[in-house]
Write a protein that holds these residues in place. Structure first.
Motif, PDB file in Angstrom:
ATOM      1  N   PRO A 452       0.828  -1.216   0.000  1.00  0.00           N
ATOM      2  CA  PRO A 452       0.000   0.000   0.000  1.00  0.00           C
ATOM      3  C   PRO A 452       0.860   1.264   0.000  1.00  0.00           C
ATOM      4  O   PRO A 452       1.899   1.339   0.669  1.00  0.00           O
ATOM      5  CB  PRO A 452      -0.803  -0.115   1.293  1.00  0.00           C
ATOM      6  CG  PRO A 452      -0.771  -1.567   1.650  1.00  0.00           C
ATOM      7  CD  PRO A 452       0.548  -2.065   1.173  1.00  0.00           C
ATOM      8  N   GLY A 453       0.407   2.259  -0.769  1.00  0.00           N
ATOM      9  CA  GLY A 453       1.073   3.548  -0.774  1.00  0.00           C
ATOM     10  C   GLY A 453       2.305   3.629  -1.638  1.00  0.00           C
ATOM     11  O   GLY A 453       2.977   4.660  -1.671  1.00  0.00           O
ATOM     12  N   SER A 454       2.628   2.576  -2.380  1.00  0.00           N
ATOM     13  CA  SER A 454       3.843   2.601  -3.206  1.00  0.00           C
ATOM     14  C   SER A 454       3.594   3.154  -4.601  1.00  0.00           C
ATOM     15  O   SER A 454       4.531   3.408  -5.354  1.00  0.00           O
ATOM     16  CB  SER A 454       4.443   1.199  -3.306  1.00  0.00           C
ATOM     17  OG  SER A 454       3.507   0.276  -3.835  1.00  0.00           O
ATOM     18  N   GLN A 457       0.876   8.975  -7.268  1.00  0.00           N
ATOM     19  CA  GLN A 457      -0.443   9.583  -7.379  1.00  0.00           C
ATOM     20  C   GLN A 457      -0.535  10.449  -8.628  1.00  0.00           C
ATOM     21  O   GLN A 457       0.471  10.897  -9.173  1.00  0.00           O
ATOM     22  CB  GLN A 457      -0.738  10.428  -6.142  1.00  0.00           C
ATOM     23  CG  GLN A 457      -0.774   9.639  -4.843  1.00  0.00           C
ATOM     24  CD  GLN A 457      -1.214  10.491  -3.682  1.00  0.00           C
ATOM     25  OE1 GLN A 457      -2.097  11.334  -3.808  1.00  0.00           O
ATOM     26  NE2 GLN A 457      -0.576  10.286  -2.533  1.00  0.00           N
ATOM     27  N   ASP A 464       0.427  -0.313  -7.436  1.00  0.00           N
ATOM     28  CA  ASP A 464       1.235  -0.599  -6.253  1.00  0.00           C
ATOM     29  C   ASP A 464       2.218  -1.737  -6.534  1.00  0.00           C
ATOM     30  O   ASP A 464       1.927  -2.655  -7.316  1.00  0.00           O
ATOM     31  CB  ASP A 464       0.349  -1.021  -5.079  1.00  0.00           C
ATOM     32  CG  ASP A 464      -0.307   0.172  -4.390  1.00  0.00           C
ATOM     33  OD1 ASP A 464       0.336   1.225  -4.306  1.00  0.00           O
ATOM     34  OD2 ASP A 464      -1.461   0.036  -3.936  1.00  0.00           O
ATOM     35  N   GLY A 570      -4.634   3.755  -4.014  1.00  0.00           N
ATOM     36  CA  GLY A 570      -3.912   2.499  -3.880  1.00  0.00           C
ATOM     37  C   GLY A 570      -4.812   1.328  -3.538  1.00  0.00           C
ATOM     38  O   GLY A 570      -4.329   0.245  -3.270  1.00  0.00           O
TER      39      GLY A 570
END
Length: 592
Positions: A452-454, A457, A464, A570
């Motif tokens: 998550p968050g990789s 944006q 991800d 994500g």
């Protein structure tokens, strides 16, 4: 009903053009099914790290099934090299084997088997069938034959420029063992193939797959006649050429310029630079890599055949027409590669990482120049582990090696989000299944999921990366060969970059460790040490140690918008469904 033996019209019949394109692709598809079913290695049977294809008598790629693009674009170089070497000396019952980057190979673990197809009456070569498979160990300084520390090709295993593995119908087992076991072990610090029986079995599977292709292409010739078959073979190639020329004209028109430029860098700072000059009149282009860095001491040097593979893949992926990947895609292109650069390395340069890492960066650079999409993970996260090599007396010892590539995130583009947890661009392999991994090897998989968050944006967010963590159950030599550990996958049009990857050794503290606090030497509950081993490393891991691999995501496209959808960029709210060429391949197989 049209007589299938009737000579084809001067202009290709669109129905026959589609029919032959699919018939040729079905030959490669059947070869692949045969190879998968008769192989025994995890790499080929489970991970599908192989490719099969059909080639014209001049060595040009005719058609393929959706296998590994990095194989398919470069195999033509291998076929042509063997043609120059043997000329008309090849005869019925001959099968050739090669893996040398100097002879059209990619890197040494990728062994190519080539079989000529002869016309029954004239006994002339009318096609070639070829298969290329990644073999998990072919010798060298480390198990798995993908050493992250190699500085020359001799450290990477057995190199075969040309070997007639089948001569007049007779399998040359003695010669195979000499090439795969004896010769590579003569280099200081290197071993021969650690599990030659598995490699021998898989090579026989490749030979059988090629023979299946020979039978099928001869059946097509019997149905339609050689003249019609070869005529439509060239029509298919011409159709691909026209498609690429139209693409180049459209790109220049949309961009408002006929000069496109891009540059990206490997983790060590080496630049890969590209300038594309498009001729709108004839739809041709010159791709000039002048400005690319010089040959590197490590193994990120990329053979010329791999550069062509990356380019032909990019051209085919940007087309919106359904055609087989074939040599026609390269006809409108002139590719200039500077001598003594990392894209044209010297004869003995190390190259095992160039095929799996630098190739991904070349793809990013080409797609960036054409403004097609943001960067994908730019890596294949190559993991190897195993045992065996040479004992203290320098004698080869039996052992084994395991190899896998690990997924990451793909880049976003104008109108679509990137995909999470996929093998991006020219890899297209599977990862080792958990059940197979734990059943056949002394490891336990603790975690495997999205990271998550990789993702980068943007208006359109990237995909991800993944987290993969395993524990070793006995002492193993574990190696990781990866990129994007110091440079983020870039976004485009205001999109943000994705997270870099990271490789962490979770080391269990033991009595022999010098940094254990005094008085706690017998404490079995000490917290483990977390050691960042970098992008390219090999370590001896003890029982209970773990390796945590966090792969990069894909870059975003467009300025991020503060919307509900983008806030959860994500996450995946829709039900997952299999997509991509591997899923399509499985669906077709189920239909037979």
């Amino acid at each position: 009903m049209t007589d299938p033996t009737t000579k084809a019209p001067k202009g290709p019949d669109p129905i026959l053009l589609t029919l032959f394109a699919n018939r040729f692709m079905s030959v490669a598809e059947a070869m692949g099914r045969s190879l998968q079913q008769t192989s025994i290695s995890t790499n080929i049977k489970e991970r599908l790290d192989f490719s099969c294809a059909l080639f014209a008598p001049d060595g040009d790629l005719v058609a393929n099934a959706p296998f590994i693009p990095i194989h398919l674009g470069s195999m033509s170089f291998a076929v042509k090299y063997q043609m120059k070497l043997y000329g008309k000396e090849l005869k019925q019952g001959d099968v050739l084997m090669t893996n040398s980057p100097h002879a059209g190979g990619s890197h040494l673990p990728d062994i190519t088997i080539i079989t000529p197809v002869f016309e029954a009456k004239s006994n002339e070569i009318i096609f070639f069938t070829a298969s290329r498979g990644h073999h998990a160990d072919i010798g060298g300084i480390l198990p798995g034959s993908m050493p992250p520390t190699s500085v020359n090709i001799f450290e990477e295993g057995a190199e075969i420029v040309s070997f007639k593995i089948v001569n007049n119908g007779m399998f040359d087992k003695k010669g195979l063992y000499e090439y795969m076991v004896d010769k590579p072990s003569q280099y200081p610090g290197s071993s021969g193939c650690r599990n030659i029986k598995d490699v021998e079995s898989d090579l026989k599977a490749q030979i059988a797959a090629n023979h299946k292709g020979v039978q099928l292409i001869q059946a097509i010739v019997d149905d339609y006649g050689l003249e019609t078959v070869q005529e439509y073979m060239y029509h298919i190639r011409a159709n691909a050429e026209r498609s690429v020329r139209n693409l180049l004209r459209d790109v220049a028109k949309r961009a408002g310029t006929n000069v496109l430029e891009s540059v990206d860098y490997l983790d060590d700072g080496s630049p890969i630079q590209l300038k594309v000059e498009i001729n709108e009149e004839d739809g041709s282009a010159v791709l000039d890599f002048e400005g690319t860095g010089c040959e590197v001491r490590g193994n990120l040097n990329s053979p010329i055949s791999v550069v062509h593979s990356a380019v032909i893949y990019c051209m085919r992926s940007m087309l919106d027409v359904d055609i087989p990947l074939n040599a026609g895609c390269l006809v409108p292109l002139e590719i200039k590669i500077p001598e003594k650069s990392l894209l044209s390395p010297s004869r003995t340069a190390a190259v095992c990482g160039g095929n799996v890492l630098t190739s991904q960066r070349i793809v990013d650079v080409v797609l960036k120049a054409f403004h097609a999409c943001a960067a994908s993970q730019g890596c294949t996260n190559n993991l190897t582990f195993g045992t065996g090599g040479k004992d203290k007396n320098g004698v080869n010892t039996a052992g084994w090696g395991y190899y896998e590539t690990i997924a990451g995130g793909s880049g976003a583009g104008p109108g679509w989000h990137g995909t999470s947890g996929v093998h991006t661009h020219i890899t297209n392999t599977r990862i080792g299944d958990v059940e197979i991994l734990e059943r056949r090897y002394p490891v336990l998989l603790h975690r495997f999921g999205l990271r998550p968050g990789s993702a980068g944006q943007g208006k359109w967010h990237g995909g991800d990366g993944v987290i993969r963590e395993f524990e070793v159950l006995q002492q193993l030599q574990v190696s990781i060969l990866s990129e994007r550990r110091t440079r983020q996958p870039y976004g485009m049009e205001g999109g943000e970059p994705a997270a870099m990857g990271r490789n962490t050794w979770v080391k269990k503290q033991r009595k022999e460790d010098k940094d254990i606090p005094e008085g706690r030497e017998d404490d079995e509950n000490l917290d483990p040490r977390y050691i960042n081993i970098g992008g390219k490393a090999t370590v001896f891991m003890g029982k209970g140690d773990r390796l945590l691999i966090e792969t990069p995501g894909g870059g975003g496209w467009g300025i991020p918008e503060d919307t509900e959808e983008d806030a959860g960029h994500g996450t995946h709210v829709r039900a997952w469904e299999a997509r991509g060429s591997l899923a399509e391949r499985a669906a077709r197989q189920a239909g037979f």
